[in-house]
Scaffold this active site. Structure first.
Site, mmCIF file in Angstrom:
data_model
loop_
_atom_site.group_PDB
_atom_site.id
_atom_site.type_symbol
_atom_site.label_atom_id
_atom_site.label_comp_id
_atom_site.label_asym_id
_atom_site.label_seq_id
_atom_site.Cartn_x
_atom_site.Cartn_y
_atom_site.Cartn_z
ATOM 1 N N LYS A 1 -14.347 8.841 -3.778
ATOM 2 C CA LYS A 1 -15.610 9.224 -2.860
ATOM 3 C C LYS A 1 -16.134 10.516 -3.584
ATOM 4 O O LYS A 1 -17.558 10.862 -3.634
ATOM 5 C CB LYS A 1 -15.553 9.131 -1.284
ATOM 6 C CG LYS A 1 -15.265 7.737 -0.921
ATOM 7 C CD LYS A 1 -14.526 7.686 0.589
ATOM 8 C CE LYS A 1 -13.971 6.368 0.719
ATOM 9 N NZ LYS A 1 -13.115 6.264 1.900
ATOM 10 N N LYS B 1 -8.373 14.160 4.819
ATOM 11 C CA LYS B 1 -7.536 13.009 4.653
ATOM 12 C C LYS B 1 -6.653 13.013 6.066
ATOM 13 O O LYS B 1 -6.440 14.091 6.381
ATOM 14 C CB LYS B 1 -6.667 12.822 3.470
ATOM 15 C CG LYS B 1 -6.036 14.119 3.038
ATOM 16 C CD LYS B 1 -5.317 14.157 1.841
ATOM 17 C CE LYS B 1 -6.292 14.284 0.610
ATOM 18 N NZ LYS B 1 -6.325 13.182 -0.066
ATOM 19 N N THR C 1 -8.364 6.966 -1.742
ATOM 20 C CA THR C 1 -9.672 6.379 -1.933
ATOM 21 C C THR C 1 -10.781 7.569 -1.703
ATOM 22 O O THR C 1 -11.917 7.753 -2.127
ATOM 23 C CB THR C 1 -10.208 5.151 -0.880
ATOM 24 O OG1 THR C 1 -9.580 5.477 0.101
ATOM 25 C CG2 THR C 1 -9.500 3.917 -1.494
ATOM 26 N N HIS D 1 0.756 -1.067 0.096
ATOM 27 C CA HIS D 1 0.041 -0.042 0.059
ATOM 28 C C HIS D 1 0.775 1.136 0.340
ATOM 29 O O HIS D 1 0.270 2.419 0.169
ATOM 30 C CB HIS D 1 -0.766 0.078 1.266
ATOM 31 C CG HIS D 1 -2.199 -1.038 1.246
ATOM 32 N ND1 HIS D 1 -3.186 -0.584 0.635
ATOM 33 C CD2 HIS D 1 -2.062 -2.216 1.813
ATOM 34 C CE1 HIS D 1 -3.933 -1.727 0.706
ATOM 35 N NE2 HIS D 1 -3.252 -2.515 1.500
HETATM 36 N N1 CR6 Z 1 -2.166 5.464 3.856
HETATM 37 C C1 CR6 Z 1 -2.029 4.682 1.167
HETATM 38 O O1 CR6 Z 1 -1.085 5.647 1.195
HETATM 39 C C2 CR6 Z 1 -4.242 3.930 -0.317
HETATM 40 C C3 CR6 Z 1 -4.426 3.234 0.980
HETATM 41 C C4 CR6 Z 1 -5.354 1.949 0.697
HETATM 42 C C5 CR6 Z 1 -2.286 3.722 2.203
HETATM 43 C C6 CR6 Z 1 -3.293 5.243 0.097
HETATM 44 O O2 CR6 Z 1 -2.804 5.739 -0.924
HETATM 45 O O3 CR6 Z 1 -5.262 4.447 -0.823
HETATM 46 O O4 CR6 Z 1 -3.136 2.911 1.657
HETATM 47 N N2 CR6 Z 1 -1.383 3.270 2.535
HETATM 48 O O5 CR6 Z 1 -4.547 1.064 -0.391
HETATM 49 C C7 CR6 Z 1 -1.072 2.790 3.785
HETATM 50 O O6 CR6 Z 1 -1.662 2.775 4.819
HETATM 51 C C8 CR6 Z 1 0.341 1.978 4.000
HETATM 52 C C9 CR6 Z 1 -2.872 4.674 3.277
HETATM 53 O O7 CR6 Z 1 -3.979 4.414 3.680
#
Ligand code: CR6
Length: 824
Positions: free
Chosen positions: A659, A547, A655, A359
């Site tokens: 949304k 975020k 994500t 991720h």
């Molecule tokens: N922080 C990513 O940074 C991604 C999500 C879910 C993240 C983000 O860009 O949409 O995962 N990564 O795939 C991690 O948590 C390591 C996030 O939420």
């Protein structure tokens, strides 16, 4: 479908009865919280029938099951979502209204189960929703943290963290399942013996501490299909017999220690997003829930199957980031030590069962455990990791003779550390990134060596979100309108939302679409008035960045740009400027100083700007306290502009961007993560793209050639903004308050590389994109087309699509039909 079981009079009676049995009260005497509980129990009763029916159908079909292993599940509230998925929201709302109860008020009584930080945890929650809706057998496995993500208060502009005691009133939707408890062992030493009968090696863990893992099951209701899957989260408790033993022998300390160890393990979620904190307790959490989940998984398999060597035919494990990758050696241990397989047999099963999702490419998020800590806490697991590593390196050396560089880069154990990502990639059969760009960067930069060795393992699964929560529940006005226009097929097949496209040329439709947006802005304005005491004008542009707070996400760039706009408005009051409301929501990890300073800066600028009457309310800045799933639903529905401004290459997917799009807010963003695919779907003219490309960023990182001072000294307007960080303008005359932020941009003595996230470099291009947003918004025709097109083109970004891809390429599951469970 569920109509009969939610028949109004029956449901009303159930609620009244529940209030009576739970609280010895009549409805009129009950508090809203008590009514929430009573309503939830009435809903749960219906769910339980389908839950039983689902498990029966799975058993009969002997269905393959995915185990989604995750340290985080950011579920958000359950009541409203369950009602939506049971297609009973309307009925229940009416039934309650007849009792003078407002369902929305009752929903607000539910604490947000916040067992996650941000995108990764919310993704897990969306996946569970989609798995149930698509009829796939699945378990979510995680930890029942006693305290979830902290509650954020803003005091004097600063973030203050308060514990999130989400279980205080009890969680009506969970089921404690004591009978499935499992023992998990830590520490001690390993004694090695030969079995006198079989001659096999046996490994015995001695002098260990153990903890009892107790599962709590939460129902995951599919949309209108009677499927109810399970989210199983583990609580910890001391093993009482042992405790008594120790107590009898007067070893009071030891007994208390066991109790404390157990309590501590599940006490709290680590509040770091995209950042690893090498704490021993965190590793304990990981092993705790993995060992318990795998034991339960194997026990369930063995109920119907005798040959453990075929385990992979019936189960698949998806590891959500590296956090659960201790599943690999733990599964090896269970297969070898408990099930009696030899190494090769166990390896065959494990490597066909485990799959890994990456991720992030942020270096500081990569988990690397110090070997001494790891081997002390998990001595047997460490032996197995050593053996995996030893065998792997034989392969590497065979493939690249004499190339010790490769060994250095790819080994699991190196420089005194256990590198979890390497273990996951080596051991699993699938490695996936979470957006096209991200997967390409993994293949060709970050994980290049592994891609070269195992190209067949790598694949992309662009993230998605559930339209059930983020449109059907979060934006009922728009959801209703869409259903009126194109039918309700979009609820389970978001690609159908493309049927809205022809309406882009229908003026009446566009007007209605924008009226709904306006009403949602009014709803948000009321929330802001109530929670922040700030009046915002719903006719202004709602420009939203919500975020986690992280430097790479560049909330700093956003606020610097606002400071720049404010200077302009002050200097040229005659200049035409379309009123704007900038809305932020973000939690900073408790120990992340620079992130916290950014929150303070945003709030301080807000203070100055919002109270400056001379600008006639042209600019407003709002910081939403305690950004979380429940208020996120309001924010997406009300946004005009979606700020997705990370430094290109750093945001794996995002994500939130999806949304916003679903709710009709065009993206103002960089070509990063899933933004790239959003632009592909909606067209460049319907997004506002700016900034360096990921390749340009990577080139600067590798070869240098960027000096922020060059920009600083050549752009006096930007220079003035940056200087205002140091001249006290936003700090009541304090010159030091934002020194760290200032230094992060310019000072080569304080940071190895100034402005690592290219804020100055991208500033002008961002400001220009913002100008274009304003121009576009002034043109009502154009804006309404753009907004509606964003919704109409969002079909790809459903987590239903993502899950179908996982199923097709990785999990190989079958859809199981479940009859209504009303006869149980
Ligand atoms: N922080 C990513 O940074 C991604 C999500 C879910 C993240 C983000 O860009 O949409 O995962 N990564 O795939 C991690 O948590 C390591 C996030 O939420």
């Amino acid at each position: 479908m569920y109509g009969k079981r939610f028949e109004k009079e029956t449901f009303k009676t159930a609620v009244k009865d529940n209030v009576k049995t739970l609280y010895r009260k009549t409805i009129d005497e009950a508090t809203p919280q008590q009514i929430f509980q009573a309503v939830s129990y009435a809903v749960k009763e219906v769910i339980i029938d389908d839950w039983l029916a689902t498990q029966k159908a799975y058993d009969e079909a002997d269905a393959k099951t995915v185990y989604y292993m995750s340290m985080e599940f950011l579920m958000g509230r359950a009541l409203g979502n369950n009602l939506i998925n049971m297609t009973a929201y309307g009925e229940v709302k009416e039934a309650l209204a007849e009792m003078n109860i407002d369902l929305n008020v009752i929903e607000d009584e539910e604490p947000d189960p916040a067992l996650g930080n941000g995108g990764l945890g919310r993704l897990a929650a969306c996946f569970l929703d989609s798995l149930s809706t698509l009829n796939y057998p699945a378990y979510g496995c995680g930890i029942r943290y006693r305290y979830g993500m902290f509650k954020q208060k803003i005091e004097n502009g600063y973030q203050v963290e308060e514990p999130d005691n989400w279980l205080k009133e009890g969680n009506p939707f969970e089921l404690r399942r004591e009978e499935y408890a499992k023992e998990v062992r830590f520490g001690g030493n390993i004694r090695f013996e030969k079995d006198p009968e079989t001659g096999k090696d046996i490994f015995i863990q001695e002098n260990y501490e153990s903890v009892l893992a107790i599962p709590y099951d939460m129902p995951i209701v599919g949309y209108g299909n009677h499927v109810v899957n399970t989210l199983r989260v583990w609580d910890a408790k001391a093993i009482t017999d042992f405790q008594l033993d120790e107590f009898d022998r007067g070893n009071y300390h030891k007994a208390v220690e066991q109790e404390n160890l157990a309590k501590l393990i599940v006490d709290v979620l680590y509040p770091n997003d995209n950042h690893y904190s090498g704490k021993e307790l965190r590793l304990k959490q990981q092993y705790f829930f993995i060992s318990a989940s795998l034991q339960a998984m194997i026990a369930k398999y063995k109920k119907r199957h005798s040959d453990i060597r075929k385990l992979y035919e019936k189960v698949v494990i998806q590891m959500n980031d590296t956090h659960p990758t201790v599943a690999v050696p733990e599964l090896m241990r269970l297969l070898i030590d408990e099930e009696g397989l030899n190494w090769e047999e166990a390896w065959e099963v494990t490597s066909k069962t485990c799959a890994y999702t990456n991720h992030t490419i942020m270096a500081e998020a990569l988990e690397k455990w110090p070997i001494d800590l790891f081997s002390r806490l998990l001595p047997r697991i460490y032996q197995i990791v050593q053996e995996i590593d030893r065998r792997f390196l034989i392969q590497v050396r065979a493939k690249y003779p004499g190339n010790e560089e490769k060994v250095k880069k790819m080994a699991i154990l190196m420089d005194g550390q256990v590198r979890m990502a390497n273990m996951a990639i080596i051991s699993g059969f699938s490695v996936n990134g979470v957006a096209k760009l991200h997967t390409e960067i993994l293949k060709h930069q970050e994980l290049k060596d592994f891609y070269e060795m195992f190209p067949e393992k790598f694949n992309n699964k662009t993230n998605g979100i559930t339209q059930r929560r983020f449109l059907a529940h979060g934006n009922p006005l728009l959801a209703g309108w869409i259903t009126d226009r194109i039918g309700d097929g979009w609820i389970t097949d978001l690609s159908k939302i493309a049927n809205l496209k022809p309406l882009v040329n229908d003026e009446q439709a566009r007007r209605e679409f924008m009226q709904i947006k306006y009403k949602n802005k009014v709803r948000l304005a009321e929330y802001i008035k109530k929670h922040n005491g700030i009046e915002v004008d719903p006719r202004s542009i709602f420009d939203v960045q919500v975020k986690r707070l992280h430097e790479y996400k560049r909330q700093f760039l956003n606020i610097l740009h606002i400071m720049y706009l404010y200077n302009q408005i002050k200097e040229h009051p005659e200049m035409s400027f379309y009123p704007r409301t900038f809305i932020f929501g973000a939690k900073a990890a408790a120990g992340y100083q620079r992130a916290k300073e950014t929150i303070k800066l945003i709030n301080s600028v807000a203070d100055v700007v919002n109270n400056d009457r001379s600008i006639n309310g042209k600019l407003k800045i709002v910081f939403i306290e305690d950004y979380r799933v429940s208020n996120a639903e309001l924010l997406f529905a009300a946004a005009d502009v979606s700020e997705q401004i990370s430094t290109a290459s750093k945001e794996a997917s995002g994500t939130g961007n999806m949304k916003f799009m679903l709710n009709g807010a065009p993206t103002l963003g960089t070509m990063d993560g899933a933004n790239v695919e959003i632009v592909q779907e909606v067209g460049e003219d319907n997004a506002f793209i700016f900034g360096l490309s990921s390749q340009e960023v990577i080139d600067y990182e590798n070869h240098g050639g960027y000096n922020p001072l060059d920009i600083y000294f050549n752009d006096w307007e930007l220079k003035r903004v940056i200087d205002q960080l140091m001249d006290g303008t936003y700090a009541n005359g304090d010159h030091d308050m934002y020194k760290n932020l200032y230094n992060s941009l310019l000072n080569t003595q304080c940071t190895a590389r100034p402005d690592v996230y290219f804020i100055l470099k991208d500033f002008r291009s961002y400001a220009e994109a913002q100008k274009k947003v304003e121009q576009a918004y002034r043109d009502e025709q154009r804006w309404s087309k753009m907004a509606l097109l964003n919704t109409a083109c969002s079909g790809k970004f459903s987590s239903d699509r993502t899950i179908e891809e996982y199923v097709e390429d990785i999990w190989k599951l079958e859809k199981i039909q479940v009859p209504s469970g009303q006869f149980f």
